[in-house]
Scaffold this motif. Sequence first.
Motif, short mmCIF file in Angstrom:
data_model
loop_
_atom_site.label_atom_id
_atom_site.label_comp_id
_atom_site.label_asym_id
_atom_site.label_seq_id
_atom_site.Cartn_x
_atom_site.Cartn_y
_atom_site.Cartn_z
N VAL A 8 0.84 -1.20 0.00
CA VAL A 8 0.00 0.00 0.00
C VAL A 8 0.87 1.25 0.00
O VAL A 8 0.54 2.25 -0.64
N ALA A 9 2.01 1.20 0.69
CA ALA A 9 2.93 2.34 0.68
C ALA A 9 3.40 2.64 -0.74
O ALA A 9 3.42 3.80 -1.16
N SER A 15 0.73 6.92 -6.65
CA SER A 15 -0.50 7.67 -6.95
C SER A 15 -0.51 9.05 -6.31
O SER A 15 -1.54 9.74 -6.38
N ALA A 16 0.59 9.45 -5.69
CA ALA A 16 0.59 10.65 -4.85
C ALA A 16 0.15 11.91 -5.59
O ALA A 16 -0.65 12.71 -5.07
N ALA A 58 3.15 6.87 3.56
CA ALA A 58 3.86 5.73 2.98
C ALA A 58 4.94 5.21 3.93
O ALA A 58 5.13 3.99 4.06
N ALA A 59 5.65 6.12 4.58
CA ALA A 59 6.68 5.70 5.54
C ALA A 59 6.06 4.94 6.70
O ALA A 59 6.59 3.93 7.17
N ALA A 60 4.92 5.43 7.19
CA ALA A 60 4.24 4.75 8.29
C ALA A 60 3.75 3.37 7.87
O ALA A 60 3.90 2.39 8.61
N LEU A 61 3.19 3.29 6.68
CA LEU A 61 2.70 2.01 6.18
C LEU A 61 3.83 1.00 5.97
O LEU A 61 3.71 -0.17 6.34
N GLY A 112 -7.28 0.96 0.26
CA GLY A 112 -7.75 2.26 0.72
C GLY A 112 -8.15 2.24 2.18
O GLY A 112 -7.93 3.20 2.92
N GLN A 113 -8.73 1.13 2.61
CA GLN A 113 -9.16 1.02 4.01
C GLN A 113 -7.96 1.03 4.95
O GLN A 113 -8.00 1.65 6.01
N LEU A 114 -6.89 0.34 4.57
CA LEU A 114 -5.70 0.33 5.41
C LEU A 114 -5.10 1.73 5.49
O LEU A 114 -4.76 2.20 6.58
N ALA A 115 -4.98 2.40 4.34
CA ALA A 115 -4.43 3.75 4.34
C ALA A 115 -5.28 4.69 5.17
O ALA A 115 -4.78 5.50 5.96
N ALA A 116 -6.61 4.58 5.04
CA ALA A 116 -7.51 5.45 5.79
C ALA A 116 -7.42 5.19 7.29
O ALA A 116 -7.51 6.11 8.11
N SER A 117 -7.20 3.92 7.66
CA SER A 117 -7.10 3.60 9.09
C SER A 117 -5.88 4.25 9.72
O SER A 117 -5.91 4.65 10.90
#
Length: 362
Positions: A8-9, A15-16, A58-61, A112-117
Amino acid sequence: MIANGQFVAELVLASAQGLASITAQKLLERRPQVAARFGPDARTQWRDSVISRLEYLAAALSTGSPAILANQFDWSRIAHEARGGTEAAADFDEAIRLLREVLLQELPGPNGQLAASYLDRAMTPPKGSRGHSGLTTPHRKLAAEFLLAILDGDRRKACSLILAAAEPAADLPGLSVQEIYLDVLIPAQRELGRMWHLNEIGIAEEHFATATTQLVMSQLYQLLPFQPPNGKVVVAASVEGNAHDLGVRMLGDLLESAGWKTVYLGSSVPGADLASGVDCFHADLLALSAGLGTHLPTLAEAISQVRKINKTVKILVGGHAFSLGCADEDGVPLWKRLGADGFAANVDSGVRESARLVELAV
């Protein structure tokens, strides 16, 4: 979770531009006053701002550590309020809420759900905001005088204050180089960073302060006491992208004083060059500094490159990026997850941890 987070990162980074453009457009539609405050470049400025947040996401993911993003959001909110008041802070909060919507719309399903969380957890400020640190040190008077000289643009006075403090006076010994590093230069630099963050000084003053501190360190190096060589070699540097190297340079100086051979490579060193330095100088220890959360994936890649040619060198990490002592979602310390052998929260502990890692008597 970590493997999924890495995917996801990469998706977020790829897509940034698009994600940020959509978010910026939505922000201007939702809050027309933003365009009035920022003028014709409002969309571009907010697009670039959102891209920066996506880099932290992205770094956090990729590291499995939501705290990286939470800490950055806390700092950003403080900075927006310092520069534009409560309306600017509200702009920031609305941009993050809209980014969450865009992530869910544009990234497929669980991605998208993981990024949103991660955004959800980051919108709750971490305990103990670091936006209001203040100048606290056993030698606060000297640190304050040094700071004032810098803010006056007087590097000669700033240098003279420090060198005078290192000189013995009457029956009193002067301050040691280690005391000056730990109790004067680092607190002053930290306070300058806080002042810049709260819009109390500009970037020119912060750069002048760093250059002056580097000059002072070059002069103090001549005053260091050097113990007999202990046979150990340390290669010290900041990872690629990290222009801040005062802390790791101080660590190298103090280790050299303690008998190490120090090979200091400087700031923003690519991973391949770190690996080459470790190999060329037969290092026992590699000390690496990461300044921002976005530097952590770079640090992990650098460690991987070093390990490919040297599996026995010990690797110590530190720097502002680790200031929260982040762990991933499984509770594993972030430094360990990234492949390091040890972590130092500050220069003083770095000296001790270096000795421990290579099994030297402290």
